[in-house]
Scaffold this active site. Structure first.
Site, short mmCIF file in Angstrom:
data_model
loop_
_atom_site.label_atom_id
_atom_site.label_comp_id
_atom_site.label_asym_id
_atom_site.label_seq_id
_atom_site.Cartn_x
_atom_site.Cartn_y
_atom_site.Cartn_z
N ASP A 145 8.83 2.23 0.21
CA ASP A 145 9.26 1.10 1.05
C ASP A 145 10.44 0.33 0.47
OD1 ASP A 145 7.78 -0.25 -0.93
OD2 ASP A 145 6.49 -1.33 0.49
N HIS A 146 10.40 0.07 -0.83
CA HIS A 146 11.47 -0.72 -1.45
C HIS A 146 11.42 -0.52 -2.95
CE1 HIS A 146 8.27 -3.48 -2.53
NE2 HIS A 146 7.94 -3.63 -1.26
N THR A 204 8.09 -5.22 2.16
CA THR A 204 7.27 -4.18 2.79
C THR A 204 7.35 -4.27 4.32
OG1 THR A 204 5.78 -4.05 0.92
CG2 THR A 204 4.90 -3.33 3.03
N GLU A 235 4.08 1.86 -1.48
CA GLU A 235 4.50 0.59 -2.07
C GLU A 235 5.41 0.80 -3.29
OE1 GLU A 235 4.17 -2.63 -1.26
OE2 GLU A 235 5.05 -3.28 -3.16
C1 GP9 Z 1 0.75 -6.59 1.22
C2 GP9 Z 1 1.75 -5.54 0.91
C3 GP9 Z 1 2.77 -5.99 -0.11
O1 GP9 Z 1 0.04 -6.42 2.38
O2 GP9 Z 1 2.27 -4.92 2.00
O3 GP9 Z 1 3.94 -6.43 0.42
P1 GP9 Z 1 5.22 -6.75 -0.51
O4 GP9 Z 1 4.84 -7.90 -1.41
O5 GP9 Z 1 5.54 -5.51 -1.31
O6 GP9 Z 1 6.30 -7.06 0.48
#
Ligand code: GP9
Length: 411
Positions: free
Chosen positions: A250-251, A77, A35
């Site tokens: 992821d980002h 995500t 994350e």
């Molecule tokens: C929640 C997590 C967060 O399940 O994957 O997603 P995001 O807010 O970073 O897109």
């Protein structure tokens, strides 16, 4: 759109004659999608203390891609998951997971399930978030482990701390006792706004302490420790030498107060620096036996993840509809961003709000210092980026994979 894919399939075919094709056939695959984990914290120290000691060591034992970029948009995500698992672009608005979960895609889990892999996805949060329950069913996972499958014995942020999440995930994999496996894990502890419980704040972040950047660095350190423990756990369980491990961010972290980055780096950051900082996330592949180690400088992106995995496992992709190209292949490529920007490692294009190429900014990345150059040098790449995005959008909006396959004579 189909002829675009046919050209791409020709490039993808090239990987079959390249040295690493199939060298890891039949191995387990464990993916860690981290994350908001960004490249700029790697290899950095504060007051002599490394922020990511475990990842820094792991990089030395892995194939590492310093010029890897995320390509996500509003689906955050879920976009990263879609890009890396299914090798297509996210949509300009919303999330493919939410809007097109009923479509046909060529995603990693489905391809590998067909070849006898046990396919699981693990994320300690509500299974309905980002419409994962439906999308993961479509993507052909054998099981989706959600919040209800984990014991919340380390409460952090939205749910469970990554350390416990990894530990319990390895237990789940052991319990399944199936091999080879393909397991996708999605971490959560480093989610914005990055406030960790006091006991989990391991770093002294110096003058950044008390700022969101200080909190982000604490979160990055926590994730780094969790990954270090995961690696030891996999070693202890005898899985390490049979498993290909992928780790990527992821980002970005949504922190756009550039004075904090200037404090962190101790130097001013340019417009180009800002765009690259936001888009660069780590990507490493640890291969069993530590046989393949090194730094691959090629500019690559999340969309290339699945073709790269197929390359290592020796699975041909010329009858698949994937937009990426293996990162290990010699085939030329550029990384296309959802806003129409792109880089091929030689130039870097930042589009303008009006979308006119001549109003964008084109930089040369060659030479000591990056320098702004005439947009003409980016025009061809920018046109090609537009085409890529429109092929992806048309294919997704019209659910074209079944149509393509019918034209191919069935599948
Ligand atoms: C929640 C997590 C967060 O399940 O994957 O997603 P995001 O807010 O970073 O897109």
């Amino acid at each position: 759109a189909k002829s675009w894919f046919e050209d791409r399939q020709q490039l993808q075919k090239q990987m079959e004659s390249e040295p690493m094709f199939g060298q890891y056939a039949g191995k387990n695959v464990l993916i860690v999608q981290a994350e908001a984990f960004q490249t700029f914290v790697l290899g950095q120290s504060i007051g002599g203390e490394e922020i990511t000691p475990n990842l820094n060591r792991l990089i030395e034992q892995s194939l590492y891609f310093p010029n890897f970029y995320h390509q996500t948009a509003q689906g955050r995500t879920s976009d990263a998951d879609f890009l890396t698992s299914c090798s297509m672009h996210p949509m300009p608005t919303g999330s493919v997971f939410v809007r097109f979960a009923g479509n046909e895609f060529d995603c990693a889990a489905g391809i590998l399930q067909n070849l006898g892999y046990d396919t699981t996805v693990h994320h300690a949060y509500d299974g309905s978030f980002w419409n994962r329950n439906n999308m993961y069913h479509n993507m052909a996972y054998d099981q989706f482990y959600t919040l209800k499958d984990y014991q919340i014995d380390e409460p952090i942020g939205w749910s469970l701390g990554d350390e416990s999440f990894f530990r319990q995930t390895v237990e789940q994999l052991k319990e399944r006792n199936r091999s080879p496996f393909y397991a996708m894990t999605i971490t959560l502890s480093s989610h914005h706004p990055f406030k960790l419980p006091y006991v989990n704040q391991e770093m002294n972040t110096g003058e950044l302490s008390g700022t969101i950047m200080g909190d982000y660095i604490q979160a990055a350190r926590y994730v780094d420790s969790a990954v270090g423990k995961l690696v030891r756990d996999l070693q202890d369980e005898g899985l390490w030498d049979d498993t290909v491990l992928l780790f990527y961010g992821d980002h970005d972290n949504s922190v756009y107060d550039w004075s904090l980055y200037e404090k962190f780096f101790g130097r001013p950051v340019s417009e180009l620096d800002k765009d690259r900082i936001v888009r660069q996330v780590p990507f490493l592949i640890h291969l069993p036996g530590d046989e393949q180690v090194g730094v691959v400088e090629k500019a690559v992106g999340q969309i290339d993840t699945l073709p790269t995995l197929m390359h290592l496992l020796g699975i041909p992709t010329q009858d698949r509809y994937l937009m990426g190209i293996s990162m290990l292949s010699e085939a030329p490529k550029s990384v296309v961003f959802r806003n129409g920007g792109f880089t091929d490692g030689k130039v870097y294009f930042i589009p303008s709000a009006d979308g006119l190429i001549e109003n964008g900014k084109c930089y040369s990345l060659e030479g000591e210092e990056a320098a702004e150059i005439d947009t003409a040098a980016c025009a061809e790449g920018a046109e090609s980026a537009k085409r890529d995005l429109s092929v992806s959008d048309t294919t997704i909006e019209n659910d074209l994979l079944p149509v393509f396959r019918q034209e191919d004579g069935g599948f």
